[in-house]
Design an enzyme around this catalytic site. Structure first.
Site, short mmCIF file in Angstrom:
data_model
loop_
_atom_site.label_atom_id
_atom_site.label_comp_id
_atom_site.label_asym_id
_atom_site.label_seq_id
_atom_site.Cartn_x
_atom_site.Cartn_y
_atom_site.Cartn_z
N ASN A 183 0.85 -1.19 0.00
CA ASN A 183 0.00 0.00 0.00
C ASN A 183 0.89 1.24 0.00
OD1 ASN A 183 -1.93 1.97 0.31
ND2 ASN A 183 -2.95 1.01 2.06
N ASN B 241 -5.93 6.63 -1.39
CA ASN B 241 -6.87 6.07 -2.36
C ASN B 241 -7.51 4.77 -1.87
OD1 ASN B 241 -4.99 3.98 -2.74
ND2 ASN B 241 -4.14 4.89 -4.60
N ASP B 242 -7.33 4.44 -0.58
CA ASP B 242 -7.83 3.16 -0.07
C ASP B 242 -9.34 3.02 -0.23
OD1 ASP B 242 -5.27 2.55 0.60
OD2 ASP B 242 -5.56 2.59 2.77
N GLY C 255 -5.89 -2.61 0.39
CA GLY C 255 -5.30 -1.31 0.12
C GLY C 255 -4.06 -1.28 -0.74
N ASP D 35 -1.70 -1.10 -3.97
CA ASP D 35 -1.98 -0.26 -5.13
C ASP D 35 -0.77 -0.16 -6.06
OD1 ASP D 35 -0.29 1.45 -3.67
OD2 ASP D 35 -1.98 2.55 -2.82
N ASP E 200 -7.01 -14.49 -19.32
CA ASP E 200 -7.69 -15.32 -18.33
C ASP E 200 -8.65 -16.30 -19.01
OD1 ASP E 200 -8.31 -15.74 -15.45
OD2 ASP E 200 -10.30 -15.05 -16.04
N GLU F 156 -4.46 -18.94 -20.28
CA GLU F 156 -4.67 -19.86 -19.16
C GLU F 156 -5.55 -21.03 -19.60
OE1 GLU F 156 -6.58 -19.85 -14.65
OE2 GLU F 156 -7.51 -18.69 -16.25
#
Length: 639
Positions: free
Chosen positions: A153, A158-159, A179, A181, A352, A381
């Site tokens: 974090n 910006n949490d 949190g 980032d 993905d 994947e």
């Protein structure tokens, strides 16, 4: 007199022609003096000159935009076709951007009637570099996989974002946001570089405006917006730039199969077939979720029902299945991928759930990207332990149904399982080690084994230390073996410090535990080593030495692979190239054992001096070697 009249006519015609050309220039090059944003949404938000494909399709979203007539007056840009959607609130504009188009701003006018006109300013940019200069990842690289919410974090401001549905930070809850980032990754690029990694693959960083469990990133609700809880686009670009300065490439995790159920378009879908099972969704009927029978992609006996349920079923109820057979959806996904490649100067894409979307589309998607960026890399994947299924998806494989994936790399779940099974099994007649020996022998099935991505663990499975039952020597054997193979290796953050999920093996929230030291006030700091146990420090240093040796090892990157059938609880693997031979020995014996080196005479090491890359000790390869303890021995002739 006639000459004067003739001269006057020439001057008049010349002036008239000049005025006409000036008028045409003005008509086709409207000057933008003020940026206007009358339209609710246009995607892609901007585009570039200089692509092989000169077409771009704009999605325009605005109330009753179907009633408008769009027009553009800008040299080199023309509207080729206007498509109306089923919803009155969408238009799709096919633009042609000619080779002569100059970068700049221009207005798109949407005229409803004589009294109403909306204007949106759009931008065409110059590309920063030629498409051939985008270099992908390959077997020379080692990839560091990060779940960004759980790594570090770097910006606590910006949490929490009040405009988004999930508004809490709770590090005690494995499924809440913690949190981490973009700033946290940027601040620890030195650590990633010093460990020896050359690529970063981050789990998705785009907006996931879901009510809960949005931390993982795979339920995207806006394909063009960085989640503000991670930072902003400028910070994402900063990460790419600063990583590149350290010789580290950036791989973006993308999802073509599904979006999040709170995606902005789910309240007003453009077409009646924008997502699969759309009618059931709109009528609040139960959805027929995917049967997850991925083999229906290859199975020549598969029923139409199974194929349909595989391709059209929703991955989970909160992830609507995108219908790539809709040509506008197909264009949207392809353009979105290209937009991010250009915006972030990517070295690769990890796609993905690769087998779940329409497989014809996936070939077209990968083909469009690789056609534009011939030296780029994409890994898909395919969660299968069957080498036949892994091989099917790799470009160049001779598939009986004629399918060509255009996909350079797939993921080696088969080798991952073989390795875990081999190391966990008590040796009896070398049956455990035979699993990795025969697993590598299956490379004959692959079009290009060294372009396949191998890994000990990832964000969807138990940590390798957990899978190997907390056995440190086995964990070292697993990591060093995978880093020696003709493959592209990927390591999940925290594996280097023996992170585990013993409490609830396989629990996704626990697997994605916070990296110690990434939060202010953490008692343990894995970045500095403060508070780590001796075993954690030893593993971190072990992996660091192997990774940094690997960086400059041409034998590991490009050498011939020679391995010998397991013998007396040992397995010898050699990587050989002119000027360098690398030896990896796995020894599962608890007691000291002497091995006759004449068994390996063909490799040509007799009389040569090798160095242990972990301890720095030298060893002369002669008649025998004494293996004094269980574990890996890593030797090289590169002194």
């Amino acid at each position: 007199m006639k000459k004067l009249i003739h001269l006057a006519l020439i001057i008049l015609i010349s002036v008239s022609f000049s005025c006409q050309k000036e008028t045409e220039k003005t008509q086709t090059s409207e000057v933008v003096t003020k940026v206007k944003n009358d339209i609710e949404r246009i995607e892609p938000p901007h585009w570039w000159t200089g692509f092989k494909n000169t077409q771009v399709q704009l999605l325009v979203k605005h109330p009753n935009i179907m009633e408008a007539t769009p027009s553009i007056n800008y040299a080199g840009v023309s509207i080729e076709k206007v498509h109306k959607a089923d919803s009155p609130n969408y238009l799709f504009l096919d633009l042609n951007i000619s080779e002569s188009t100059k970068a700049g701003l221009f207005n798109i006018h949407f005229k409803f009637n004589e009294e109403k006109e909306l204007v949106q300013t759009y931008e065409i940019k110059n590309r920063l570099k030629d498409a051939s200069d985008y270099q992908g990842f390959d077997s020379k690289d080692a990839i560091y996989l990060i779940t960004p919410d759980r790594f570090a974090n770097g910006d606590t401001s910006n949490d929490i974002n009040e405009s988004l549905k999930e508004k809490t930070i709770d590090r005690k809850n494995d499924y809440a946001r913690h949190g981490g980032d973009l700033r946290g990754i940027i601040q620890h690029l030195d650590y990633i570089e010093e460990m020896g990694f050359t690529q970063i693959w981050s789990c998705p960083l785009l907006t996931n405006d879901m009510e809960r469990s949005s931390y993982h990133g795979y339920a995207m609700t806006d394909f063009y917006q960085v989640d503000p809880r991670y930072g902003n686009l400028e910070e994402y670009q900063e990460l790419a730039t600063k990583a590149k300065e350290k010789g580290i490439g950036l791989i973006m995790d993308q999802v073509a199969n599904h979006c999040g159920s709170a995606h902005w378009w789910m309240q007003d879908l453009p077409f009646k077939d924008w997502v699969n099972q759309q009618e059931s969704f709109e009528n609040n009927k139960p959805l027929n979720n995917s049967n997850h029978r991925r083999t229906s992609n290859q199975d020549s006996y598969a029923s139409k029902r199974d194929k349909k349920e595989m391709a059209e079923g929703w991955f989970v109820p909160t992830m609507p299945d995108l219908n790539q057979r809709n040509p506008f959806m197909a264009n949207y996904i392809i353009q979105n991928s290209i937009w991010w490649v250009e915006t972030l100067n990517l070295s690769g894409i990890r796609q993905d759930t690769y087998p779940y979307p329409d497989k014809t589309f996936m070939s077209n998607w990968a083909g469009a990207i690789m056609n534009e960026y011939p030296n780029f890399s994409i890994v898909g994947e395919e969660w299968s332990t069957n080498p036949l299924l892994i091989a099917y998806w790799q470009e160049g494989h001779d598939n009986k149904d004629g399918y060509d994936s255009n996909l350079r790399s797939t993921m080696d779940f088969a080798m991952q399982k073989n390795m875990v099974d081999a190391l966990n099994e008590d040796e009896k007649w070398d049956t455990g080690l035979v699993k990795i020996y025969e697993g590598l022998a299956n490379d004959f099935a692959y079009a290009s084994p060294k372009d396949i991505m191998v890994f000990p663990d990832n964000h969807d499975m138990s940590r390798i230390f957990t899978q190997l039952k907390g056995d440190v020597p086995n964990t070292k054997m697993a990591l060093s073996y995978l880093l020696t193979l003709p493959r592209i290796p990927q390591i999940y953050y925290g594996t280097e410090i023996l992170m585990h999920d013993f409490e609830k093996p396989g629990d996704h929230g626990l697997i994605r535990t916070d990296f110690p030291g990434g939060w202010q006030g953490d008692i343990v700091n894995a970045f500095s080593g403060e508070g780590l146990t001796d075993a954690q420090k030893d593993m971190q240093l072990f992996l660091k030495k192997v990774l940094n040796y690997r960086k400059s090892s041409d034998a590991i990157h490009n050498g011939q692979t020679i391995h010998f059938a397991p013998f007396m609880g040992t397995y010898f693997l050699f990587r050989v190239i002119e000027g360098e031979t690398f030896v990896h020995i796995i020894n599962k014996n608890e007691e000291p054992i002497t091995i006759d080196l004449n068994r390996y005479e063909e490799v040509g090491l007799n009389g040569k001096t090798l160095i242990n890359i972990i301890t720095g000790e030298t060893f002369k390869w002669q008649d025998k070697i004494i293996l004094s303890e269980r574990g890996s021995l890593l030797l090289t002739t590169k002194i």
